[in-house]
Design an enzyme around this catalytic site. Structure first.
Site, PDB file in Angstrom:
ATOM      1  N   TYR A 174       0.899  -1.294   0.021  1.00  0.00           N
ATOM      2  CA  TYR A 174      -0.015   0.070  -0.075  1.00  0.00           C
ATOM      3  C   TYR A 174       0.987   1.412  -0.081  1.00  0.00           C
ATOM      4  CZ  TYR A 174      -3.901  -3.110   1.630  1.00  0.00           C
ATOM      5  OH  TYR A 174      -4.814  -4.184   1.565  1.00  0.00           O
TER       6      TYR A 174
ATOM      7  N   LEU B 107     -17.516  -3.078   2.175  1.00  0.00           N
ATOM      8  CA  LEU B 107     -18.661  -2.225   1.667  1.00  0.00           C
ATOM      9  C   LEU B 107     -18.794  -2.491   0.164  1.00  0.00           C
ATOM     10  CD1 LEU B 107     -17.680   0.952   3.597  1.00  0.00           C
ATOM     11  CD2 LEU B 107     -19.145  -0.685   4.663  1.00  0.00           C
TER      12      LEU B 107
ATOM     13  N   ILE C 127     -12.829  -4.518   8.071  1.00  0.00           N
ATOM     14  CA  ILE C 127     -11.859  -3.683   7.840  1.00  0.00           C
ATOM     15  C   ILE C 127     -12.036  -2.491   7.105  1.00  0.00           C
ATOM     16  CG2 ILE C 127      -9.929  -4.742   8.924  1.00  0.00           C
ATOM     17  CD1 ILE C 127      -8.914  -5.391   6.321  1.00  0.00           C
TER      18      ILE C 127
ATOM     19  N   LYS D 201     -12.370   0.576   4.707  1.00  0.00           N
ATOM     20  CA  LYS D 201     -11.417   1.730   4.723  1.00  0.00           C
ATOM     21  C   LYS D 201     -12.183   2.918   4.295  1.00  0.00           C
ATOM     22  CE  LYS D 201      -9.409   4.479   1.127  1.00  0.00           C
ATOM     23  NZ  LYS D 201     -10.122   5.346  -0.042  1.00  0.00           N
TER      24      LYS D 201
ATOM     25  N   ASN E 170     -18.839   4.344  10.102  1.00  0.00           N
ATOM     26  CA  ASN E 170     -18.473   2.840   9.994  1.00  0.00           C
ATOM     27  C   ASN E 170     -18.424   2.424  11.647  1.00  0.00           C
ATOM     28  OD1 ASN E 170     -18.916   2.943   7.367  1.00  0.00           O
ATOM     29  ND2 ASN E 170     -16.383   3.161   7.097  1.00  0.00           N
TER      30      ASN E 170
HETATM   31  N1  LIG Z   1      -5.973  -8.569   1.478  1.00  0.00           N
HETATM   32  C1  LIG Z   1      -6.048  -7.989   0.351  1.00  0.00           C
HETATM   33  O1  LIG Z   1      -5.883  -8.528  -0.781  1.00  0.00           O
HETATM   34  C2  LIG Z   1      -7.011  -6.549   0.253  1.00  0.00           C
HETATM   35  C3  LIG Z   1      -7.903  -6.253  -0.668  1.00  0.00           C
HETATM   36  C4  LIG Z   1      -8.580  -5.155  -0.726  1.00  0.00           C
HETATM   37  C5  LIG Z   1      -8.576  -4.542   0.345  1.00  0.00           C
HETATM   38  N2  LIG Z   1      -8.094  -4.889   1.704  1.00  0.00           N
HETATM   39  C6  LIG Z   1      -8.207  -4.498   2.837  1.00  0.00           C
HETATM   40  O2  LIG Z   1      -9.384  -4.092   3.113  1.00  0.00           O
HETATM   41  C7  LIG Z   1      -9.820  -2.693   3.279  1.00  0.00           C
HETATM   42  C8  LIG Z   1     -11.134  -2.119   2.983  1.00  0.00           C
HETATM   43  O3  LIG Z   1     -11.521  -2.489   1.518  1.00  0.00           O
HETATM   44  P1  LIG Z   1     -11.595  -1.548   0.454  1.00  0.00           P
HETATM   45  O4  LIG Z   1     -10.698  -0.463   0.433  1.00  0.00           O
HETATM   46  O5  LIG Z   1     -11.309  -2.459  -0.977  1.00  0.00           O
HETATM   47  O6  LIG Z   1     -13.305  -1.191   0.266  1.00  0.00           O
HETATM   48  P2  LIG Z   1     -14.414  -0.783   1.157  1.00  0.00           P
HETATM   49  O7  LIG Z   1     -13.891  -0.681   2.725  1.00  0.00           O
HETATM   50  O8  LIG Z   1     -15.527  -1.592   0.893  1.00  0.00           O
HETATM   51  O9  LIG Z   1     -14.697   0.705   0.666  1.00  0.00           O
HETATM   52  C9  LIG Z   1     -14.144   1.746   0.757  1.00  0.00           C
HETATM   53  C10 LIG Z   1     -14.806   2.928  -0.027  1.00  0.00           C
HETATM   54  O10 LIG Z   1     -15.971   3.148   0.632  1.00  0.00           O
HETATM   55  C11 LIG Z   1     -15.941   4.367   0.870  1.00  0.00           C
HETATM   56  N3  LIG Z   1     -16.536   4.806   2.503  1.00  0.00           N
HETATM   57  C12 LIG Z   1     -16.186   4.196   3.463  1.00  0.00           C
HETATM   58  N4  LIG Z   1     -17.053   4.185   4.658  1.00  0.00           N
HETATM   59  C13 LIG Z   1     -17.911   4.856   4.148  1.00  0.00           C
HETATM   60  C14 LIG Z   1     -19.397   5.355   4.535  1.00  0.00           C
HETATM   61  N5  LIG Z   1     -19.834   5.185   5.832  1.00  0.00           N
HETATM   62  N6  LIG Z   1     -20.281   5.852   3.644  1.00  0.00           N
HETATM   63  C15 LIG Z   1     -19.873   6.100   2.438  1.00  0.00           C
HETATM   64  N7  LIG Z   1     -18.784   5.565   1.847  1.00  0.00           N
HETATM   65  C16 LIG Z   1     -17.786   5.097   2.615  1.00  0.00           C
HETATM   66  C17 LIG Z   1     -14.590   5.006   0.941  1.00  0.00           C
HETATM   67  O11 LIG Z   1     -14.491   6.426   0.888  1.00  0.00           O
HETATM   68  P3  LIG Z   1     -13.314   7.354   1.536  1.00  0.00           P
HETATM   69  O12 LIG Z   1     -12.272   6.492   1.509  1.00  0.00           O
HETATM   70  O13 LIG Z   1     -13.743   8.821   0.844  1.00  0.00           O
HETATM   71  O14 LIG Z   1     -13.822   7.579   3.029  1.00  0.00           O
HETATM   72  C18 LIG Z   1     -14.018   4.124  -0.025  1.00  0.00           C
HETATM   73  O15 LIG Z   1     -14.315   4.652  -1.329  1.00  0.00           O
HETATM   74  C19 LIG Z   1      -8.654  -2.013   2.389  1.00  0.00           C
HETATM   75  O16 LIG Z   1      -8.489  -0.475   2.523  1.00  0.00           O
HETATM   76  C20 LIG Z   1      -7.392  -2.851   2.733  1.00  0.00           C
HETATM   77  O17 LIG Z   1      -7.244  -2.432   4.144  1.00  0.00           O
HETATM   78  C21 LIG Z   1      -7.220  -6.032   1.670  1.00  0.00           C
END
Ligand SMILES: NC(=O)c1ccc[n+]([C@@H]2O[C@H](COP(=O)([O-])OP(=O)(O)OC[C@H]3O[C@@H](n4cnc5c(N)ncnc54)[C@H](OP(=O)(O)O)[C@@H]3O)[C@@H](O)[C@H]2O)c1
Length: 277
Positions: free
Chosen positions: A54, A193, A231, A233, A243
């Protein structure tokens, strides 16, 4: 309507992992990243998820330092990238992660993907070595399919506590959930999400409306009540707080069942090296 503010003590744990954490993928602007981590920790979050890939471990470390909590209070998780899974590289790059994060040990270190330089015996021997040294408190894997998870659990001396996988109401992972439960491995739901897709799902919007909360909170409450760590983001304070409030949401059995019926195997994180491809 939710009125009470959850505190750190309101966040349950499973396998010693706080069940709601802050994701940081694509949170790469150093100041934004450090601020979001600091804000989350001051709100009560105690679990921060990052990865070598990251490119933000240093900013995450800055946020942790600024929050000024005792080290034992924060659960810090990072992941070793797929180019660095040879035995020596695991040891060397983990030392670099520690330095960037400004910590002397990690609460959880994951194999990020079972891909490229991943060699079950050699990679996991290095993880066992880090565990023996006390450099990491827990071993985790990520994006492992059921057979890979079973094999990894057989290989390591130390327990594998977590498999971090994509999971949300549109991708519910029934097979992995069954295998993980059998093995005593916690599933950590990434993209909980659905990277924003949950906001468009009518059933989640309806349930959210009935509770006076957001669809994000409904999705996170469903994961928690089904036993998964999540988790999400978020970079803005408003999203981080929204969240966190999911800890005050309790869905009824009927609502949980309605969400269970939403699975459509919609996978959003799907690189060519994913083990399912
Ligand atoms: N192990 C792996 O291979 C892997 C792969 C993917 C992800 N991950 C981990 O999982 C975490 C989360 O997954 P993700 O980042 O893919 O997606 P996510 O958490 O499903 O969605 C993140 C998106 O939702 C928005 N958001 C967050 N809370 C919100 C709310 N309460 N209302 C409206 N919009 C909201 C964020 O916007 P803002 O940023 O503008 O707040 C961002 O655009 C990652 O950050 C990472 O740490 C791991």
């Amino acid at each position: 309507m939710v009125t009470n503010e959850p505190t750190a003590d309101d966040c349950p744990q499973t396998n010693e992992i706080p069940m709601l954490g802050l994701g940081t993928w694509k949170n790469t602007d150093p100041e934004t990243c450090a601020t979001s981590v600091e804000q989350a920790l001051s709100m009560g979050y105690r679990h921060i998820d990052t990865a070598q890939a990251y490119n933000n471990e240093q900013a995450v470390g800055t946020g942790i330092a600024r929050a000024d909590l005792d080290r034992e209070e924060v659960f810090v998780a990072t992941k070793v990238w797929i180019d660095s899974l040879a035995y020596d590289d695991v040891l060397e790059t983990t030392a670099q992660s520690l330095q960037r994060l400004g910590v002397e040990r990690l609460d959880l270190l994951y194999v990020h993907w079972p891909a490229r330089s991943y060699d079950p015996e050699a990679t996991l021997a290095a993880f066992d070595e880090l565990y023996e040294q006390g450099t990491i408190d827990h071993i985790g894997v990520s994006n492992f399919e059921p057979d890979q998870l079973r094999a990894a659990v057989e290989i390591t001396e130390a327990p594998i506590v977590a498999n971090q996988i994509e999971c949300h109401p549109l991708l519910q992972q029934p097979d992995l959930r069954e295998v993980a439960a059998d093995l005593g491995v916690t599933l950590v739901a990434y993209s909980p999400l659905a990277r924003g897709d949950v906001f468009e799902v009518p059933v989640l919007r309806d349930i959210a409306g009935e509770h006076g909360v957001s669809p994000a909170q409904v999705s996170l409450a469903w994961l928690r009540q089904r036993g998964l760590v999540a988790i999400p983001k978020a970079t803005s304070r408003a999203h981080i707080a929204d969240n966190w409030q999911s800890l005050s949401v309790t869905l009824s059995e009927d609502e949980l069942d309605r969400i269970d019926a939403l699975d459509e195997q919609r996978r959003l994180v799907d690189p060519a090296f994913g083990p399912w491809n």
